[in-house]
Design a protein around this motif. Structure first.
Motif, PDB file in Angstrom:
ATOM      1  N   MET A 116     -11.691   4.995 -11.064  1.00 11.83           N
ATOM      2  CA  MET A 116     -11.134   5.617 -12.246  1.00 11.83           C
ATOM      3  C   MET A 116      -9.930   4.822 -12.746  1.00 11.83           C
ATOM      4  O   MET A 116      -9.148   4.292 -11.960  1.00 11.83           O
ATOM      5  N   ALA A 117      -9.763   4.714 -14.062  1.00  6.83           N
ATOM      6  CA  ALA A 117      -8.672   3.936 -14.663  1.00  6.83           C
ATOM      7  C   ALA A 117      -7.333   4.639 -14.465  1.00  6.83           C
ATOM      8  O   ALA A 117      -7.261   5.864 -14.430  1.00  6.83           O
ATOM      9  N   GLN A 118      -6.302   3.823 -14.326  1.00  6.77           N
ATOM     10  CA  GLN A 118      -4.959   4.365 -14.148  1.00  6.77           C
ATOM     11  C   GLN A 118      -4.417   4.881 -15.479  1.00  6.77           C
ATOM     12  O   GLN A 118      -4.658   4.293 -16.524  1.00  6.77           O
ATOM     13  N   ARG A 119      -3.704   6.015 -15.440  1.00  4.06           N
ATOM     14  CA  ARG A 119      -3.125   6.568 -16.661  1.00  4.06           C
ATOM     15  C   ARG A 119      -1.879   5.788 -17.054  1.00  4.06           C
ATOM     16  O   ARG A 119      -1.148   5.307 -16.212  1.00  4.06           O
TER      17      ARG A 119
END
Length: 108
Positions: free
Chosen positions: A1-4
């Motif tokens: 999952m991509a980092q915020r």
């Protein structure tokens, strides 16, 4: 999952003055870098081409650079291109010549 990534400025809207780029820091985090607006180069007042020899900056930055970088050492240096200056000189010369010819014809 991509980092915020969190916005660092208060304005969340996607406007031209609020452009941003995701950059990875040396610590491995992703952060937003807020980008400045792109400058446009000054244009010739007669023909509209970009003036050569004058840097493209945002308006406020022209106050910080030296006077020699803001203009070119020529008549109409920072406002007209060389071709337009050449045309102006030629036109002025031809107008003066026409006046002289008119005066000579009138005297004869």
């Amino acid at each position: 999952m991509a980092q915020r990534v969190t916005i660092r400025k208060r304005t969340p809207y996607n406007t031209t003055s609020n452009r941003r780029r995701v950059v990875k820091t040396p610590g491995g985090k992703l952060v937003y870098h807020h980008l400045k607006k792109l400058p446009t180069s000054p244009k010739c007042g007669d023909c509209g081409i970009a003036l050569p020899g004058i840097p493209a900056l945002r308006p406020r930055q022209y106050a910080t650079i030296s006077k020699t970088k803001k203009s070119v050492r020529r008549a109409y240096g920072g406002s007209r291109c060389g071709d337009c200056v050449k045309q102006r000189i030629l036109r002025a010369f031809l107008v003066e010549e026409a006046k002289i010819v008119k005066k000579v014809i009138k005297s004869q």
